[in-house]
Design a protein around this motif. Structure first.
Motif, PDB file in Angstrom:
ATOM      1  N   ARG A   4       0.774  -1.241  -0.018  1.00 50.83           N
ATOM      2  CA  ARG A   4       0.036   0.008   0.153  1.00 50.83           C
ATOM      3  C   ARG A   4       0.969   1.204  -0.168  1.00 50.83           C
ATOM      4  O   ARG A   4       1.752   1.321   0.684  1.00 50.83           O
ATOM      5  N   GLY A   5       0.405   2.168  -0.957  1.00 47.77           N
ATOM      6  CA  GLY A   5       1.276   3.514  -0.889  1.00 47.77           C
ATOM      7  C   GLY A   5       2.249   3.359  -2.121  1.00 47.77           C
ATOM      8  O   GLY A   5       2.964   4.471  -2.346  1.00 47.77           O
TER       9      GLY A   5
ATOM     10  N   ILE B  11       1.663  -0.024  -7.882  1.00 50.44           N
ATOM     11  CA  ILE B  11       1.961  -1.461  -7.876  1.00 50.44           C
ATOM     12  C   ILE B  11       1.153  -1.994  -6.796  1.00 50.44           C
ATOM     13  O   ILE B  11       1.350  -3.424  -6.448  1.00 50.44           O
ATOM     14  N   GLU B  12       0.520  -1.231  -5.997  1.00 51.18           N
ATOM     15  CA  GLU B  12      -0.037  -1.953  -4.864  1.00 51.18           C
ATOM     16  C   GLU B  12      -1.149  -2.983  -5.261  1.00 51.18           C
ATOM     17  O   GLU B  12      -1.827  -2.789  -6.380  1.00 51.18           O
ATOM     18  N   PHE B  13      -1.315  -3.972  -4.662  1.00 44.72           N
ATOM     19  CA  PHE B  13      -2.292  -4.982  -4.871  1.00 44.72           C
ATOM     20  C   PHE B  13      -3.678  -4.669  -4.488  1.00 44.72           C
ATOM     21  O   PHE B  13      -4.081  -4.084  -3.778  1.00 44.72           O
ATOM     22  N   LYS B  14      -4.360  -5.281  -5.706  1.00 43.70           N
ATOM     23  CA  LYS B  14      -5.792  -4.876  -5.759  1.00 43.70           C
ATOM     24  C   LYS B  14      -6.742  -5.828  -4.514  1.00 43.70           C
ATOM     25  O   LYS B  14      -7.614  -5.346  -3.903  1.00 43.70           O
TER      26      LYS B  14
ATOM     27  N   SER C 193      -1.675 -10.327  -4.238  1.00 44.86           N
ATOM     28  CA  SER C 193      -0.401 -10.573  -3.637  1.00 44.86           C
ATOM     29  C   SER C 193       0.012 -11.956  -3.415  1.00 44.86           C
ATOM     30  O   SER C 193       1.234 -12.393  -3.440  1.00 44.86           O
ATOM     31  N   ASP C 194      -0.823 -12.843  -2.936  1.00 43.24           N
ATOM     32  CA  ASP C 194      -0.607 -14.190  -2.632  1.00 43.24           C
ATOM     33  C   ASP C 194      -0.141 -14.685  -3.771  1.00 43.24           C
ATOM     34  O   ASP C 194       0.804 -15.740  -4.109  1.00 43.24           O
ATOM     35  N   GLY C 195      -0.646 -14.469  -5.259  1.00 38.97           N
ATOM     36  CA  GLY C 195      -0.297 -15.076  -6.495  1.00 38.97           C
ATOM     37  C   GLY C 195       0.940 -14.783  -6.712  1.00 38.97           C
ATOM     38  O   GLY C 195       1.809 -15.515  -7.443  1.00 38.97           O
ATOM     39  N   ILE C 196       1.474 -13.276  -6.574  1.00 39.87           N
ATOM     40  CA  ILE C 196       2.774 -12.784  -6.624  1.00 39.87           C
ATOM     41  C   ILE C 196       3.877 -13.658  -6.056  1.00 39.87           C
ATOM     42  O   ILE C 196       4.932 -14.052  -6.498  1.00 39.87           O
ATOM     43  N   ILE C 197       3.505 -13.997  -4.753  1.00 37.16           N
ATOM     44  CA  ILE C 197       4.352 -14.648  -3.969  1.00 37.16           C
ATOM     45  C   ILE C 197       4.564 -15.942  -4.317  1.00 37.16           C
ATOM     46  O   ILE C 197       5.745 -16.171  -4.226  1.00 37.16           O
ATOM     47  N   THR C 198       3.477 -16.542  -5.072  1.00 34.16           N
ATOM     48  CA  THR C 198       3.665 -18.010  -5.285  1.00 34.16           C
ATOM     49  C   THR C 198       4.372 -17.763  -6.501  1.00 34.16           C
ATOM     50  O   THR C 198       5.465 -18.594  -6.713  1.00 34.16           O
TER      51      THR C 198
END
Lengths: 527, 362
Positions: free
Chosen positions: B108-109, B113-116, B121-126
């Motif tokens: 956030r902030g 690029i902040e996650f919707k 964000s879980d997907g990006i971490i995977t």
């Protein structure tokens, strides 16, 4: 028992009793019609003289009443051809007197535009009209009224003054009852649209509140004058045929057909008369009434006449229409405007030409709400009433699937349609909208599609540019972040240079922009 | 404090740090070479997830994809991935742990690029796990804690401030939360000879109260529904490294069956990871057969249950005889039963009668 009294009435009397059919149905409409009739007369007078019109119009409130219907003074000045002194009383004081009863395109054809206005002014205020006119010599000023019962002018005064400045033109000043406040926006719109199709005219209007509206000309160029032509056999009726028979000097039917009609030659005359079962050698004067009926019917069926001659028509032309629309819709270089003048076509023996302009862009969406705004002209007269009953509305809203042209409900679009013809297929005497004659409907549709194809190209290129810009935006947003965090992630102080990448992304934009600028001249063919 | 433990975890930390930095290096030099940066990784699309009967779990196939920043649809997730890699490296440097939810909020902030949402964000971490071929626990990102462990197991912490400290998991009667500290700890010693995995908290508490750990000489693990990866990893380690057999005890319905199966064979979502599956684990109930044998109070299978059972029947992980047999019986009787159903015979019945019988049988 009642006694039935039979009497004939004069044409003036007829219009006095039926003034609503000429557009004087209520006080606000009366103002509109009065201005319209006089303005169109002035434009015609200038066009005949081949001078770019300079027209001054003024409406002054003389007395107010509580009912909302006031007394106004209407004054119009033009720099047109002027009238010979001896013609002035008849031209303005007699219904159905004029120079327009020949077959060519003109703005009014009732020949009563000016007179009916004067008549209306007279019956509502009982004040005389003042006409000042000169054809270059002395200036003649008439003060007159109309003798309604006998359809003749009643001259109250006639003064002649020297014309030192060699002025030419006509001034008409009259009083009438009306209601300006209710018709104001329509009236201004009417003058604006008039300026649109007469881009060579300068029109000044001073309204009752003293506000000045100036419509400056955008060019000195005027369209060529239409020439007078004989009627085409397809469009002639029994009465017209009978009149030709009664005045003709020809000795046999074959020469009669060739002399009095257009599109008829030696062979087609013979073939046609044969099809009508009339001997080519017959003397015209010996025709019986049933022969005339037979001939008129046969003429409608016979298909080998040449097409009606369009030289009697005066389309505005692509160049002038573009000038007019650009100036009155205040379009900029970036807006889209496509004007299409179609080839002549005919319906029921009358030649006609359809012209269409489509305007689109930021200037349009600023001035108009979403959707298609329709502007209609018939013989260069704006049509402002009963839009949804007319053929243009039908062609645009019923016959065309706009999504084909990438136009959707919220797209702001202006479509101007001009139909010129020796006989506009008006549906009512009010002359406010055109009937859906199949040939006219088809031509209007074709013209619009023609222009819309260019629009589609323009819109899809605009979409592409917007798309490219958005792409660039996205890359411009993310690449710096990638640079920043890849540097941080790899323990570097300096960020990598993303300029070459941004350049690669934006390379195609100038190319598309150049193409979109070229648009209006890309395709202009009639098809 | 054991030197071996510290060195092992420190080595792991250093190699994670190096591989994260490596990603930064690659992207940096791609940009310097006037190339739109990209990362090659194994595809996680369903057609690239295959069941490996040898390993007894899902694995990723050979297909790879490039996440390419030249692609307008990829550039945003690409940027997010670079940011997440940077964030993960910060965590590793600072020796801090974080949760999936915190990562979502930390972005956030970061304009653009902040996650919707957390799923993004879980997907990006995977994705980062796939790209680095490492579980997110390696870069100190853990799921929310909800599962627990209890029993005679001594662990030695590796988390900062606790390095070398030991604890016995019977110390706390509610069980010990399986969080980052437990997950990253070394297992020192245990007297237990089996692991008993239970789906539900209430049953876990009952087993602790009834001293099931003593009675069966077992470690008790509570999964709280579908078990988190850290819990599966602990079960895996206990089985593989310490040789403890694993018995799984769930509700008698398709969802319970699948909780057991994911512990045994892993999930498609984690096909890119090893060390989560326990192929030798055994599902001991509640079976459909138990419903009949013990005359358990039941509920009817819903349409949704039936649909799920049919899906499971064709799932390659369910090839084994037991699975097929039980699924068929479920379908036949149209009934399901929860763990708590045994309460019908008294609160201690399950510990006194049922479990001994089942453990005996397998």
């Amino acid at each position: 028992m009642t006694q039935v009294v039979y009497q004939s009435i004069s044409p003036s009397d007829f219009f006095y009793r039926n003034r609503e059919i000429a557009g004087f149905s209520n006080p606000s409409r009366a103002i509109y019609s009065a201005v319209r009739e006089l303005l169109e007369n002035s434009l015609d007078a200038c066009e005949v003289q081949r001078v770019p019109p300079d027209i001054y119009l003024r409406l002054t409130e003389l007395a107010a009443s509580e009912t909302g219907s006031n007394i106004y003074m209407l004054r119009i000045e033009d720099n047109g051809t002027g009238l010979p002194s001896d013609q002035i009383p008849n031209c303005f004081g007699k219904v159905f007197y004029g120079s327009k009863y020949i077959l060519k395109q003109a703005r009014g054809t009732f020949g009563l535009g000016g007179t009916i206005t004067i008549l209306y002014g007279q019956i509502t205020t009982h004040e005389p009209v003042t006409i000042v006119s000169s054809i270059g010599g002395d200036i003649h000023e008439y003060e007159m009224m109309i003798d309604i019962e006998h359809n003749r002018p009643l001259i109250l005064g006639h003064t002649v003054t020297k014309n030192k400045k060699a002025w030419r033109g006509t001034v008409v000043q009259l009083q009438l009852e009306g209601d300006y406040s209710r018709i104001k926006s329509r009236l201004i719109e009417y003058i604006k649209q008039t300026a649109m199709v007469n881009p060579f005219a300068s029109i000044t209007f001073v309204d009752p509140r003293g506000r000045l509206f100036r419509f400056e000309r955008g060019t000195e160029k005027m369209p060529p004058l239409p020439s007078a032509v004989n009627p085409h056999p397809h469009g002639v009726d029994v009465e017209a045929f009978r009149r030709f028979i009664s005045i003709t000097k020809t000795r046999n039917m074959k020469t009669f057909m060739i002399e009095h009609f257009q599109g008829v030659r030696q062979t087609s005359a013979e073939k046609f008369l044969k099809s009508a079962d009339i001997n080519p050698k017959t003397k015209p004067s010996s025709l019986k009434p049933e022969d005339i009926v037979k001939l008129v019917r046969a003429a409608r069926k016979y298909s080998d006449f040449k097409r009606p001659d369009p030289s009697c028509l005066s389309p505005i032309g692509e160049e002038l229409l573009e000038t007019g629309i650009r100036k009155e819709l205040k379009l900029t270089e970036d807006d889209f405007l496509k004007v299409v003048t179609r080839k002549p076509s005919t319906y029921l023996g009358y030649p006609f030409i359809v012209e269409v302009a489509i305007a689109y862009g930021k200037s349009i969406s600023k001035q108009f709400k979403g959707g298609i705004t329709i502007i209609r002209f018939a013989n260069r007269i704006p049509l402002l009433f009963d839009e949804s009953s007319g053929v243009v509305w039908k062609a645009i809203n019923r016959n065309i699937n706009w999504s084909t042209y990438k136009v959707f409900g919220d797209t702001s679009l202006v479509i101007a349609v001009h139909v010129c013809s020796t006989k506009i297929p008006y549906k009512t005497v009010g002359k406010e909208y055109m009937a859906d004659q199949p040939e006219v409907e088809r031509e209007v549709g074709n013209a619009i599609r023609n222009a819309a194809r260019n629009l589609r190209l323009y819109i899809s290129r605009s979409i592409r540019i917007a798309h490219e810009r958005r792409r660039l935006d996205i890359f411009g947003k993310y690449l710096p972040k990638i640079a920043e965090f890849s540097a941080k992630l790899s323990d570097r102080e300096e960020q990598p240079d993303i300029e070459p990448l941004l350049k690669a992304v934006s390379a195609s934009i100038p190319e598309v922009e150049r193409k979109i600028k070229e648009m209006p001249t890309l395709v202009g063919e009639n098809s | 404090m054991s030197e071996r433990t510290v060195r092992a975890s420190e080595r792991r930390r250093e190699s994670t740090d190096a591989s994260l930095k490596q990603i930064g290096n690659i992207i940096y030099s791609q940009i310097q070479n006037r190339e739109f940066p990209w990362i090659m990784m194994q595809s996680r699309s369903t057609d690239n997830i295959v069941y490996d009967p040898e390993l007894g779990q899902y694995i990723l196939g050979s297909r790879t994809i490039r996440r390419h920043s030249r692609n307008i649809r990829h550039i945003r997730p690409f940027t997010q991935m670079v940011w997440t890699a940077w964030f993960a490296r910060e965590l590793v440097h600072l020796r801090k742990t974080s949760t999936l939810r915190e990562v979502y909020y930390s972005a956030r902030g970061q304009a653009d690029i902040e996650f919707k949402g957390q799923s993004e964000s879980d997907g990006i971490i995977t994705d980062l796990e796939v790209a680095l071929n490492r579980p997110r626990e390696d870069f100190n990102i853990f799921p929310e804690e909800r599962s627990a462990i209890f029993g005679d197991l001594t662990i030695e912490y590796t988390v900062p401030g606790y390095e070398g400290r030991r604890m016995n998991l019977t110390d706390h009667p509610d069980g010990v939360m399986i969080g980052p500290a437990v997950t990253s700890s070394e297992f020192v010693e245990t007297s237990a000879d089996k692991v008993l995995v239970i789906e539900k908290g209430a049953m876990f508490t009952r087993l602790v109260e009834e001293k099931a750990h003593d009675k069966f000489n077992a470690l008790l693990i509570h999964t709280a529904g579908q078990s988190p990866r850290s819990t599966r990893n602990i079960i895996h380690r206990l089985n593989k490294n310490h040789g403890l057999p694993v018995y799984i005890f769930t509700d008698g319905d398709p969802w319970g069956i699948h909780i057991a199966m994911v512990i045994i064979s892993g999930s498609a979502n984690a096909a890119h990871l090893r060390g989560l599956a326990t192929p030798e684990g055994k599902w001991i109930g509640v079976w459909a057969t138990d419903i009949l044998d013990y005359k358990l109070p039941t509920e009817n299978l819903t349409d949704n249950d039936l649909k799920r059972l049919k899906e499971l029947k064709t799932d390659p992980r369910y090839k084994g005889d037991i699975w097929q047999r039980e699924i068929d019986i479920f379908l036949k009787i149209g009934k399901k039963a929860e763990l708590e159903a045994f309460s019908r015979y008294g609160l201690t019945y399950i510990v006194d009668e049922y479990l001994p019988a089942k453990l005996e049988a397998v």
